[in-house]
Design an enzyme around this catalytic site. Structure first.
Site, PDB file in Angstrom:
ATOM      1  N   TRP A 129      47.330  -8.610   0.051  1.00 55.94           N
ATOM      2  CA  TRP A 129      48.007  -9.563  -1.140  1.00 55.94           C
ATOM      3  C   TRP A 129      48.937 -10.496  -1.251  1.00 55.94           C
ATOM      4  O   TRP A 129      48.360 -11.208  -1.599  1.00 55.94           O
ATOM      5  CB  TRP A 129      47.756  -9.351  -2.249  1.00 55.94           C
ATOM      6  CG  TRP A 129      45.979  -8.294  -3.007  1.00 55.94           C
ATOM      7  CD1 TRP A 129      44.983  -7.385  -2.477  1.00 55.94           C
ATOM      8  CD2 TRP A 129      44.870  -9.155  -3.067  1.00 55.94           C
ATOM      9  NE1 TRP A 129      44.269  -7.545  -3.067  1.00 55.94           N
ATOM     10  CE2 TRP A 129      43.351  -8.437  -3.168  1.00 55.94           C
ATOM     11  CE3 TRP A 129      44.952 -11.128  -3.461  1.00 55.94           C
ATOM     12  CZ2 TRP A 129      42.794  -9.465  -3.173  1.00 55.94           C
ATOM     13  CZ3 TRP A 129      43.342 -11.533  -3.495  1.00 55.94           C
ATOM     14  CH2 TRP A 129      42.174 -10.643  -3.469  1.00 55.94           C
ATOM     15  N   ASP A 148      38.358  -7.228   0.779  1.00 51.38           N
ATOM     16  CA  ASP A 148      37.783  -6.092   0.305  1.00 51.38           C
ATOM     17  C   ASP A 148      36.759  -5.648   1.435  1.00 51.38           C
ATOM     18  O   ASP A 148      35.466  -7.064   1.783  1.00 51.38           O
ATOM     19  CB  ASP A 148      37.467  -5.392  -0.474  1.00 51.38           C
ATOM     20  CG  ASP A 148      38.545  -5.257  -1.453  1.00 51.38           C
ATOM     21  OD1 ASP A 148      39.977  -6.156  -1.090  1.00 51.38           O
ATOM     22  OD2 ASP A 148      38.777  -4.795  -2.661  1.00 51.38           O
TER      23      ASP A 148
END
Ligand code: FRU
Length: 495
Positions: free
Chosen positions: A309, A44
């Site tokens: 992910w 992130d």
């Protein structure tokens, strides 16, 4: 006199490791103009903010390895969102309360200091012998290079969340200043097992007060809501979240980790947020955990992790794994949150090629003048009722990534199945376009390993990684039905 910040041995080690690794370089070349991890792993974006007139980007960072590991905060700076200057690692997991990781968070400029808010994760052994990861909100204050964790940390713990809600899924603070008050939104899992966003405030960074549950998932959009962002833009209040475990809903949302925006209105006095519209933020294969900042010239800019992910496309052989999207300017148009590449990109345009109102045939034709892997293509489709348009990018005899538009079905499809991927994962995404007028505009921004597609002035976007050999740079097109195509191509040249 400025107080000297004490650098822990863990932080020192990470900084030295990064310096040596940077000298050696990575095996695979990185992206040309997208923020990319210096070495190791990145997820992130964090602390995207302006401080002292400079734009800072931090990120979830595991320098030692190309897989996720104990989270540090990496750091870079930019003047134009296109060139990125690497800075020394900002945070290491060096305290008891963040020993398992310094997770995501935001940043503000406050009283001349650069303030970082992050989630400290502490792994504790419970009486029954089980390990539990407690998540708590923490503050570090710095000068744009070195950051000191304040002694009052953790400043928000599980005793300041609504009764019965999770102290183990309580993460990703995003902070902003409103007059004398600093506000924070944090992702949390409520008793019903799905996400909610908690709002806090403080006057001094140390004493935080719980304000309200700003919004609740109620098991409608995925489960846990990660990485919230909340801001006002052109008269609307916008909450962005990244839900885990989304269920697909036709073509509106895809399964797995998603990103959504909730356009609504916030009554500040009563602290009530009312939802109006909820949409997917980006329907590509690799887009997660977006975060925004407000520039001093008044632009709301969003950046996101250009990965998902469920699949990594880089590994030890490449020496790095992680990159960010191109920063995007946000606007509201007819109740739609529009995103377009930062205007600074255009200062790096070169070698303009323009093809006006032509009709590609029904079989693929190669357009040599459009070849390239680091470029911007503005495509205009002018046609009524029913036609099909198809473009292949990063193409050679065997590889290509296709973007197809079916006017009658209003369907836009991105397909990287033949792009050289070697893993069985999702490679195709389709979406229905919101405005299906006579003119349909596609903007394609390509860097070495990514394709970002913006539709009709940024009303919709699709962002994905491609791992096609760099020398595969062909562009082919074909159409069926009655449509005229115009293309403007620019190379993007940093030097
Ligand atoms: C989102 C996320 C965050 C967390 C971070 C850990 O991608 O799972 O919720 O803070 O990554 O690296």
């Amino acid at each position: 006199m400025e107080k000297q910040v004490k650098i822990s041995s863990k932080l020192q080690k990470a900084r030295e490791y990064e310096k040596c690794a940077l000298k050696k370089g990575t095996a695979a070349p990185k992206q040309d103009f997208h923020a990319c991890v210096p070495v190791g792993w990145m997820n992130d974006p964090n602390g995207f903010s302006e401080y002292n007139g400079e734009k800072h980007l931090f990120f979830q960072y595991h320098p030692y390895n190309t897989a996720w590991g104990p989270m540090h905060w990496g750091h870079m700076k930019t003047t134009d969102f296109i060139h990125w200057e690497n800075m020394p690692v900002a945070l290491a997991p060096d305290k008891k309360y963040d020993g398992f990781g310094c997770f995501s968070g935001g940043a503000i400029e406050w009283k001349g200091r650069h303030v970082l808010a992050y989630t400290g994760v502490e792994r504790r052994k419970e009486e029954d012998g089980q390990c539990k990861d407690y998540q708590m909100q923490c503050i570090a204050v710095g000068d744009g290079v070195n950051y000191e964790k304040i002694k009052e940390n953790p400043v928000i713990t599980g005793d300041k969340i609504p009764e019965g809600d999770s102290a183990f899924d309580f993460r990703d603070p995003k902070i902003w200043v409103d007059g004398d008050i600093i506000y924070m939104v944090v992702g949390n899992r409520s008793k019903d097992g799905s996400g909610q966003i908690l709002l806090y405030k403080t006057l001094d960074l140390k004493n935080w007060e719980f304000v309200t549950v700003l919004d609740k998932c109620n098991n409608r959009y995925g489960k846990m809501w990660e990485c919230p962002d909340f801001f006002r833009l052109e008269g609307e209040d916008i909450l962005i979240v990244s839900p885990q475990e989304m269920e697909a809903r036709e073509l509106e949302f895809h399964a797995g980790d998603g990103t959504i925006y909730i356009l609504g209105s916030f009554e500040k006095e009563k602290a009530v947020f009312t939802e109006k519209v909820i949409r997917a933020l980006d329907m590509g294969l690799d887009f997660y955990a977006p975060q925004t900042m407000l520039t001093s010239d008044g632009r709301r800019i969003m950046i996101a992790w250009l990965q998902a992910w469920c699949a990594s496309w880089f590994d030890e052989r490449d020496g790095f794994c992680g990159m960010m999207t191109l920063p995007r300017e946000l606007h509201i148009k007819n109740g739609i949150l529009c995103q377009n590449p930062v205007r600074e990109l255009e200062s790096y345009y070169q070698n303009k090629v323009e093809l006006k109102e032509f009709v590609p045939g029904e079989t693929y034709q190669k357009y040599d003048e459009l070849s390239g892997r680091v470029q911007n293509l503005d495509i205009t489709l002018d046609g009524e009722e029913s036609y099909q348009f198809e473009i292949q990018l990063a193409a050679d005899d065997v590889h290509y990534t296709a973007i197809k538009y079916d006017k009658k079905e209003q369907m836009l499809t991105f397909d990287r199945s033949n792009s050289g991927v070697r893993r069985d994962a999702a490679h195709v995404r389709s979406m229905r376009i919101l405005s299906n007028d006579r003119i349909v505009k596609l903007r394609i921004v390509m860097d070495r390993y990514s394709i970002e597609l913006f539709v009709n002035g940024g009303e919709q976007a699709m962002t994905s990684v491609i791992r096609t050999p760099i020398k595969s740079n062909g562009v082919c097109m074909r159409t069926q039905g009655n449509v005229k195509v115009s293309v403007i191509k620019h190379d993007i040249c940093l030097l």
